[in-house]
Design a protein around this motif. Structure first.
Motif, PDB file in Angstrom:
ATOM      1  N   ARG A  22       0.823  -1.208   0.000  1.00  0.00           N
ATOM      2  CA  ARG A  22       0.000   0.000   0.000  1.00  0.00           C
ATOM      3  C   ARG A  22       0.856   1.258   0.000  1.00  0.00           C
ATOM      4  O   ARG A  22       0.530   2.255  -0.657  1.00  0.00           O
ATOM      5  CB  ARG A  22      -0.940   0.004   1.212  1.00  0.00           C
ATOM      6  CG  ARG A  22      -1.875  -1.187   1.220  1.00  0.00           C
ATOM      7  CD  ARG A  22      -3.303  -0.794   0.880  1.00  0.00           C
ATOM      8  NE  ARG A  22      -4.133  -1.954   0.617  1.00  0.00           N
ATOM      9  CZ  ARG A  22      -4.706  -2.715   1.536  1.00  0.00           C
ATOM     10  NH1 ARG A  22      -4.528  -2.448   2.803  1.00  0.00           N
ATOM     11  NH2 ARG A  22      -5.453  -3.727   1.175  1.00  0.00           N
ATOM     12  N   TYR A  23       1.962   1.216   0.734  1.00  0.00           N
ATOM     13  CA  TYR A  23       2.872   2.370   0.771  1.00  0.00           C
ATOM     14  C   TYR A  23       3.440   2.649  -0.615  1.00  0.00           C
ATOM     15  O   TYR A  23       3.457   3.789  -1.075  1.00  0.00           O
ATOM     16  CB  TYR A  23       3.991   2.112   1.779  1.00  0.00           C
ATOM     17  CG  TYR A  23       5.003   3.220   1.855  1.00  0.00           C
ATOM     18  CD1 TYR A  23       4.675   4.456   2.399  1.00  0.00           C
ATOM     19  CD2 TYR A  23       6.298   3.044   1.372  1.00  0.00           C
ATOM     20  CE1 TYR A  23       5.595   5.480   2.468  1.00  0.00           C
ATOM     21  CE2 TYR A  23       7.234   4.062   1.441  1.00  0.00           C
ATOM     22  CZ  TYR A  23       6.876   5.277   1.988  1.00  0.00           C
ATOM     23  OH  TYR A  23       7.798   6.290   2.045  1.00  0.00           O
ATOM     24  N   TYR A  24       3.895   1.615  -1.305  1.00  0.00           N
ATOM     25  CA  TYR A  24       4.429   1.782  -2.656  1.00  0.00           C
ATOM     26  C   TYR A  24       3.356   2.307  -3.602  1.00  0.00           C
ATOM     27  O   TYR A  24       3.641   3.091  -4.507  1.00  0.00           O
ATOM     28  CB  TYR A  24       5.003   0.474  -3.188  1.00  0.00           C
ATOM     29  CG  TYR A  24       6.258   0.007  -2.508  1.00  0.00           C
ATOM     30  CD1 TYR A  24       6.962   0.815  -1.619  1.00  0.00           C
ATOM     31  CD2 TYR A  24       6.757  -1.262  -2.748  1.00  0.00           C
ATOM     32  CE1 TYR A  24       8.117   0.371  -0.998  1.00  0.00           C
ATOM     33  CE2 TYR A  24       7.914  -1.705  -2.133  1.00  0.00           C
ATOM     34  CZ  TYR A  24       8.584  -0.889  -1.255  1.00  0.00           C
ATOM     35  OH  TYR A  24       9.727  -1.327  -0.644  1.00  0.00           O
ATOM     36  N   GLU A  25       2.145   1.872  -3.377  1.00  0.00           N
ATOM     37  CA  GLU A  25       1.031   2.354  -4.187  1.00  0.00           C
ATOM     38  C   GLU A  25       0.827   3.855  -3.955  1.00  0.00           C
ATOM     39  O   GLU A  25       0.688   4.630  -4.907  1.00  0.00           O
ATOM     40  CB  GLU A  25      -0.223   1.574  -3.778  1.00  0.00           C
ATOM     41  CG  GLU A  25      -1.317   1.547  -4.793  1.00  0.00           C
ATOM     42  CD  GLU A  25      -2.450   0.669  -4.313  1.00  0.00           C
ATOM     43  OE1 GLU A  25      -3.552   1.227  -4.122  1.00  0.00           O
ATOM     44  OE2 GLU A  25      -2.249  -0.545  -4.111  1.00  0.00           O
ATOM     45  N   ARG A  26       0.819   4.286  -2.684  1.00  0.00           N
ATOM     46  CA  ARG A  26       0.651   5.715  -2.361  1.00  0.00           C
ATOM     47  C   ARG A  26       1.789   6.551  -2.926  1.00  0.00           C
ATOM     48  O   ARG A  26       1.578   7.681  -3.344  1.00  0.00           O
ATOM     49  CB  ARG A  26       0.585   5.912  -0.838  1.00  0.00           C
ATOM     50  CG  ARG A  26      -0.717   5.518  -0.212  1.00  0.00           C
ATOM     51  CD  ARG A  26      -0.846   6.005   1.229  1.00  0.00           C
ATOM     52  NE  ARG A  26       0.256   5.652   2.094  1.00  0.00           N
ATOM     53  CZ  ARG A  26       0.385   4.513   2.774  1.00  0.00           C
ATOM     54  NH1 ARG A  26      -0.544   3.580   2.661  1.00  0.00           N
ATOM     55  NH2 ARG A  26       1.422   4.302   3.546  1.00  0.00           N
ATOM     56  N   ARG A  27       3.012   5.983  -2.928  1.00  0.00           N
ATOM     57  CA  ARG A  27       4.174   6.712  -3.452  1.00  0.00           C
ATOM     58  C   ARG A  27       4.205   6.752  -4.976  1.00  0.00           C
ATOM     59  O   ARG A  27       5.049   7.404  -5.572  1.00  0.00           O
ATOM     60  CB  ARG A  27       5.483   6.046  -2.985  1.00  0.00           C
ATOM     61  CG  ARG A  27       5.753   6.075  -1.517  1.00  0.00           C
ATOM     62  CD  ARG A  27       6.644   7.179  -1.025  1.00  0.00           C
ATOM     63  NE  ARG A  27       7.687   7.660  -1.862  1.00  0.00           N
ATOM     64  CZ  ARG A  27       8.971   7.673  -1.563  1.00  0.00           C
ATOM     65  NH1 ARG A  27       9.373   7.168  -0.426  1.00  0.00           N
ATOM     66  NH2 ARG A  27       9.862   8.197  -2.376  1.00  0.00           N
ATOM     67  N   GLY A  28       3.313   6.014  -5.618  1.00  0.00           N
ATOM     68  CA  GLY A  28       3.258   6.007  -7.072  1.00  0.00           C
ATOM     69  C   GLY A  28       4.216   5.015  -7.713  1.00  0.00           C
ATOM     70  O   GLY A  28       4.411   5.035  -8.930  1.00  0.00           O
ATOM     71  N   LEU A  29       4.809   4.139  -6.903  1.00  0.00           N
ATOM     72  CA  LEU A  29       5.710   3.129  -7.456  1.00  0.00           C
ATOM     73  C   LEU A  29       4.926   2.000  -8.119  1.00  0.00           C
ATOM     74  O   LEU A  29       5.438   1.334  -9.013  1.00  0.00           O
ATOM     75  CB  LEU A  29       6.608   2.553  -6.356  1.00  0.00           C
ATOM     76  CG  LEU A  29       7.559   3.559  -5.711  1.00  0.00           C
ATOM     77  CD1 LEU A  29       8.195   2.971  -4.466  1.00  0.00           C
ATOM     78  CD2 LEU A  29       8.629   3.981  -6.700  1.00  0.00           C
ATOM     79  N   LEU A  30       3.718   1.788  -7.657  1.00  0.00           N
ATOM     80  CA  LEU A  30       2.826   0.782  -8.244  1.00  0.00           C
ATOM     81  C   LEU A  30       1.588   1.490  -8.772  1.00  0.00           C
ATOM     82  O   LEU A  30       1.098   2.437  -8.145  1.00  0.00           O
ATOM     83  CB  LEU A  30       2.372  -0.236  -7.183  1.00  0.00           C
ATOM     84  CG  LEU A  30       3.405  -1.200  -6.663  1.00  0.00           C
ATOM     85  CD1 LEU A  30       2.802  -2.047  -5.544  1.00  0.00           C
ATOM     86  CD2 LEU A  30       3.909  -2.104  -7.771  1.00  0.00           C
TER      87      LEU A  30
END
Length: 148
Positions: A22-30
């Protein structure tokens, strides 16, 4: 709607926890995943690959910001020369080489201190023959006593 992988499945397959996903998703990595009719996130197999790539890049010493830059560069090349993996890897290699040089210096000083039998940091720091680089302190004190 196509069948996808749920958060827990993706996280387990990639070797991360759901909070990381979820963190990577929020950061735009996913990329934002599709949603099921019930509102559950549904990821493609590409999400597992992307997570594995991110974690591998981190193991190589890249920060998440640098990983984001690499992923973005890969997405927007379109035949244009955009600094990508080669440039970032060369810069990271230079950083690693500098860290290795620093660590080698530290290791040498510590090995010399161990071999010299240094046992008291304060006494050693005030001695001119101290192998640990306290030269500024040692020069100020000019203590001529026995080494450590």
């Amino acid at each position: 709607m196509s069948r996808g992988l749920r958060s827990g499945q993706v996280a387990e397959a990639a070797g991360v926890n759901v909070q990381t996903l979820r963190y990577y998703e929020r950061r735009g990595l996913l990329a934002e995943p599709e949603r099921s009719n019930g509102g559950h996130r549904l990821y493609s197999e590409d999400a597992v690959t992307a997570l594995r790539v991110i974690k591998a890049a981190q193991r190589l010493g890249f920060t998440l910001e640098e990983v984001a830059e690499l992923l973005e560069a890969g997405r927007h090349r379109h035949g244009r020369p955009v600094p990508g993996l080669q440039d970032h890897a060369a810069a990271k290699l230079a950083e690693v080489d500098a860290k290795i040089a620093d660590l080698t210096t530290i290791r040498t000083a510590l090995a010399t201190a161990v071999a010299a039998g240094c046992d008291d940091l304060t006494v050693c720091a005030s001695s001119t023959c101290c192998p640990i680089p306290f030269t500024d302190l040692a020069e100020e004190n000019r203590h001529a006593g026995p080494c450590c």
